[in-house]
Design an enzyme around this catalytic site. Sequence first.
Site: not given
Ligand SMILES: Cc1ncc(COP(=O)(O)O)c(C=O)c1O
Length: 406
Positions: A254, A225, A140
Site C-alpha cells: 500500500k 501483516d 484480511f
Molecule cells: C492487511 C492487508 N493485507 C493484505 C492486503 C492485500 O493487499 P493487495 O490488495 O495489495 O494484494 C490488504 C489489502 O487491503 C490488507 O489490508
Amino acid sequence: MTAHSEAMGAPAGLDHCPFMPTYAAPAVQFVRGQGTRLWDRDGNEYLDFLTGLAVVGLGHAHPEVADAVAEQARTLVHVSNLYATVPGTEVAITLDRLLGGGGQVFFTNSGAEANECAIKLARKWGGYGRHKVVSAFGSFHGRTLAALAATGQPAKWEPFQPLPEGFVHVPFDDLDALEAAIDPSCVAVLLEPVQGEGGVNPASVRFVEGARRLCDERDLLLIMDEVQTGLGRTGEWFGYQHFGVEPDVVTLAKALGNGMPIGACWARRDVAAAFSPGDHGTTYGGQPLAASAARATLAVMEREGVPQLAERAGAHLRHAVELLPGVVEVRGLGLLLAAQLADGLDAKAIAADALAVGLIVNPVTPTALRFAPPLLVSADEIDAAVAILAEVLAAHVDARALGVSR
Ligand SMILES: Cc1ncc(COP(=O)(O)O)c(C=O)c1O
C-alpha cells in the site's frame, strides 16, 4: 451541499461497464488528484479520506514522488530481478533500517504477494511437516489463493474451494484460542496489528504480547501483516510498535509506493536464509520505476516524520468524529480510524451520500465508516471533511427518527 456524484452504473460516457463484476459498478470516474483532493471528469472536487484504500499516504501527485517516477521512467524502467538496481537496493536498505535492522527484503507488486512470500518462507523455514499458519477470524491478507486461505473470512472462501491446505483460524484477540490452536504442525502466526478490512479493530497488547511469547515458546514465526498499518499510518512506523513486540517477518505494500505498485516481505536474516535461489521469484517485484517511487516516498516520510503527523492528525480527526450525530464509538490508531454508527444507520448509504457531496469515506462494515486520509492531511481539511460528514449524518439520523429510509 450540492450533489455531484455520477449515477451508479457504467463509468460516465460509456453505455456498458468494461470491468469484470468483482466490484460494484463505479460511482465516479476520477481524472486528477492533488494532496487530499480529487477531481472527477466533470470538475467536481472531493476530499479523499480513503486514499485509494490507505495507499496514497503522502497524498495524490506528491511532487517529489512524481518527479522521481518521471526521472526514473527516462532512465531505467526494468531489468528483472536477475540484476540489482540502485532504487531497489536503497529501498531495501531503508526498510531494513526502519524495521530495526538485521533483516532482508523480497519485493513484490502487492500486499497479497508479500503475504504469499511470507507463507512460503515460513513453510521453507519450518521444513516438511511444519507448515500450518494460524491467523485470526476477521483478518484480511489478500485475494490470491494462499492469502485468501489465511484471510479469516469464511464467506470469501466458499466459492473457491478447495483452498490450499495448512491454514487455521482463531477468534481475533483470543489468546487462549491461539494457544489451543498451535500444534506441532504449525510454523507461524500471521496477524494484523489493527484489522483493517475487518472493520478497523486494534488488537490488545495482551494478545500481541501473548502471540510473541507463544511463538518463542513453540518455535514459530510471528508474521506481522503491515500492508495497511505500515509506514506511519497508525502513528508509529509499524503497527506492531504499539505493542512492544519484535516480529520475525513483516509484510508491507500500500503506502510504500504512494500509489505505484510495490510491496515487500522483510524477514530476520536467519529466517530469510531458509530461501535458496529458485525458491521464490517475481518478474516485476521491486522494479526500478516502482522502487524509485518507494525511495522518494520513504525519503519524504522520514523528512516529514509521518508517524508523528499521523498521531497528531488522528487525534484531531478522532475527537471531531466522536462528536458527530449518529456516531457511537471511534476506534483505530493514528489515521486509521472507524466510526461505529448508531443502530439503524446504514454505512453504505451514508458513504454514498458523502461521496455525492464531495467526501470520500469507506463503509468498511455495514455499520462503520473507515477514515484513512493522507498522512499529511491538514487540520483545515479534517475540519472541512467533518463538516460535510456532520450534515450527511444529521440527515440520516433525522430520517431514522422519522422512520424514513434514505
Ligand atoms: C492487511 C492487508 N493485507 C493484505 C492486503 C492485500 O493487499 P493487495 O490488495 O495489495 O494484494 C490488504 C489489502 O487491503 C490488507 O489490508
